[in-house]
Design a protein around this motif. Sequence first.
Motif, PDB file in Angstrom:
ATOM      1  N   LYS A  28       1.016  -1.766  -0.231  1.00 50.51           N
ATOM      2  CA  LYS A  28      -0.247   0.042   0.039  1.00 50.51           C
ATOM      3  C   LYS A  28       0.567   1.246  -0.015  1.00 50.51           C
ATOM      4  O   LYS A  28       2.059   1.496   0.814  1.00 50.51           O
ATOM      5  CB  LYS A  28      -0.554  -0.072   1.942  1.00 50.51           C
ATOM      6  N   PRO A  41       1.803   4.957   1.030  1.00 51.53           N
ATOM      7  CA  PRO A  41       1.909   5.515   2.395  1.00 51.53           C
ATOM      8  C   PRO A  41       0.992   6.843   1.819  1.00 51.53           C
ATOM      9  O   PRO A  41       1.448   7.512   0.804  1.00 51.53           O
ATOM     10  CB  PRO A  41       3.364   5.609   2.470  1.00 51.53           C
ATOM     11  N   ARG A  42       0.104   7.448   3.125  1.00 53.61           N
ATOM     12  CA  ARG A  42      -0.361   8.827   2.330  1.00 53.61           C
ATOM     13  C   ARG A  42      -0.159   9.752   2.706  1.00 53.61           C
ATOM     14  O   ARG A  42       0.869   9.776   3.747  1.00 53.61           O
ATOM     15  CB  ARG A  42      -1.470   8.205   4.375  1.00 53.61           C
ATOM     16  N   ARG A  43       0.061  11.019   2.054  1.00 50.63           N
ATOM     17  CA  ARG A  43       1.080  12.067   2.213  1.00 50.63           C
ATOM     18  C   ARG A  43      -0.590  13.216   1.972  1.00 50.63           C
ATOM     19  O   ARG A  43      -0.068  13.290   0.963  1.00 50.63           O
ATOM     20  CB  ARG A  43       1.437  12.305   0.676  1.00 50.63           C
ATOM     21  N   LEU A  65      -2.216  12.591   9.904  1.00 50.47           N
ATOM     22  CA  LEU A  65      -1.347  11.813   9.939  1.00 50.47           C
ATOM     23  C   LEU A  65      -1.633  10.441  11.055  1.00 50.47           C
ATOM     24  O   LEU A  65      -1.944  11.197  12.251  1.00 50.47           O
ATOM     25  CB  LEU A  65       0.235  12.105   9.877  1.00 50.47           C
ATOM     26  N   ASN A 106       1.381   5.640  13.016  1.00 51.83           N
ATOM     27  CA  ASN A 106       2.239   5.125  12.078  1.00 51.83           C
ATOM     28  C   ASN A 106       2.434   4.971  10.703  1.00 51.83           C
ATOM     29  O   ASN A 106       3.137   5.159  10.186  1.00 51.83           O
ATOM     30  CB  ASN A 106       0.949   3.843  11.862  1.00 51.83           C
ATOM     31  N   ASP A 107       1.169   6.597  10.484  1.00 54.68           N
ATOM     32  CA  ASP A 107       2.091   7.423   9.280  1.00 54.68           C
ATOM     33  C   ASP A 107       3.139   7.739   9.198  1.00 54.68           C
ATOM     34  O   ASP A 107       3.689   7.550   8.203  1.00 54.68           O
ATOM     35  CB  ASP A 107       1.183   7.878   8.418  1.00 54.68           C
ATOM     36  N   ARG A 127       6.209   6.755  10.772  1.00 58.60           N
ATOM     37  CA  ARG A 127       6.950   5.864  10.635  1.00 58.60           C
ATOM     38  C   ARG A 127       7.161   5.447   9.587  1.00 58.60           C
ATOM     39  O   ARG A 127       8.080   4.410   9.237  1.00 58.60           O
ATOM     40  CB  ARG A 127       6.770   4.745  11.431  1.00 58.60           C
ATOM     41  N   SER A 128       6.271   5.836   8.649  1.00 58.91           N
ATOM     42  CA  SER A 128       6.227   4.775   6.682  1.00 58.91           C
ATOM     43  C   SER A 128       7.654   6.160   6.032  1.00 58.91           C
ATOM     44  O   SER A 128       8.039   7.157   6.795  1.00 58.91           O
ATOM     45  CB  SER A 128       5.060   5.721   6.377  1.00 58.91           C
ATOM     46  N   ALA A 136       7.411   7.702   3.281  1.00 59.00           N
ATOM     47  CA  ALA A 136       7.035   8.947   2.907  1.00 59.00           C
ATOM     48  C   ALA A 136       7.554  10.225   3.902  1.00 59.00           C
ATOM     49  O   ALA A 136       7.580  11.281   3.652  1.00 59.00           O
ATOM     50  CB  ALA A 136       5.642   9.119   3.211  1.00 59.00           C
ATOM     51  N   TRP A 137       8.279  10.194   5.131  1.00 58.14           N
ATOM     52  CA  TRP A 137       8.286  11.242   6.651  1.00 58.14           C
ATOM     53  C   TRP A 137       9.936  10.831   6.870  1.00 58.14           C
ATOM     54  O   TRP A 137       9.948   9.356   7.191  1.00 58.14           O
ATOM     55  CB  TRP A 137       7.342  10.736   7.436  1.00 58.14           C
ATOM     56  N   GLU A 177       8.739  15.771   4.675  1.00 62.30           N
ATOM     57  CA  GLU A 177       8.833  14.692   3.453  1.00 62.30           C
ATOM     58  C   GLU A 177      10.193  14.037   2.831  1.00 62.30           C
ATOM     59  O   GLU A 177      11.027  14.650   2.925  1.00 62.30           O
ATOM     60  CB  GLU A 177       7.460  15.580   2.686  1.00 62.30           C
TER      61      GLU A 177
END
Length: 391
Positions: free
Chosen positions: A3, A5-7, A27, A30-31, A33-34, A36-37, A47
């Motif tokens: 999946k 990552p959400r941005r 966010l 958990n987001d 820790r993805s 994306a960041w 970012e």
Amino acid sequence: MPKAPRRPPQLRGRIFRGSVAVSRGLLTRNDLRSAAWRPLFRDVYAESRLRVTHQARCAAVERWLIPPGAAIAGRAAAALYGCPTPSRAAPVDVLVPKDSRIGPTAGLQVHHGEVDLGDVVERAGVRVTGPERTCWDLARWLDLVEAVVVIDALLDRRLTDVSTLREYALARAGQRGWRSLLRAVDLADAGAESPQESRTRVRLVLAGLPRPQTQWVVADQGRFVARLDLAWPAFKVAVEYDGLWHDDPEQFHRDRRRLNRLLGGEWIVLHVTGKRLREDFDGFLAEVRAALRARSRSPWHPMIVLEHGCSGLPEEGDHYILDRARSWGARHRQPARAERVRAVGGARHGARGAIRRRGGTWSGRRGSCWRRRRRCRSSRPRRRPGTPCRP
């Protein structure tokens, strides 16, 4: 398929506080820790596709991590003035007033001290210490060589000058660090064009060699021949630092052509690299000493080789290594005194003697220790010729 990552659009290309993004529902933990960041400091994220500059890191520190009245200092402040930027892994130096409290934070090097209003300025939207206070802090926090490296860069950009720094130190005589700043300023030179050139020059001077000229221009009948990193023009001895840019074939060709023209003009040019400065500085120092001594023994190249950082003309009670004493005494006069300078004891070519004050003149005496000493002016025991001086 993994999946993506959400941005959120509100956070793209920005530096933000993680706790604020979570509280607003943009966010989750958990987001953060993805991939994306990217974490910069505690609770400060950016970012991952954003190129984070040194100025952006300092702005984030000044905005979110340090208390009011504090400022960016040290190497981090010097980089905001245009000096070489520290590595990304290097902590950001901050100066915090004594009455303020701040806990240890990863990525920050916290220093407590008195912060005067005149010592803090705004640079690129960030509160930083002024050039003079930055030099003061560098002289206190770094070793002598590294402090001079950064001070050279500040002088080269004309953000301050030697006389201003001396006045700044003397105005704070008695405070911790004022002597360190004076010593660093005495070794600083605005002519250095790279940190490695500064390191080479300072280490040579601290090893006891006379202070070289920086960026010395060699001309032949009014025509430009070369510009040397470090040079002793009176003896036609020079040192060139070979950095990474010398790997370019065109630059290598130009350097070798310039070197041939210098050798035709009777110059001795010694090359040094970063690896040799780190691993074999003693060997390089011996080569420079040998070149200076070789030229000092020539009748048209009189020279006095000093040890332990000494330079200039003799002073009462000082001991030196003296090559070709007769030539030195015949060709050098003291500008501040009317008395005549002469040296005996070096009659033969290449002979050595120690010079000391006798009455109204300087005279030489063979057999004494050849080291400069101010505190103890009594003669040391005579030594056998050819044996090294005791430390």
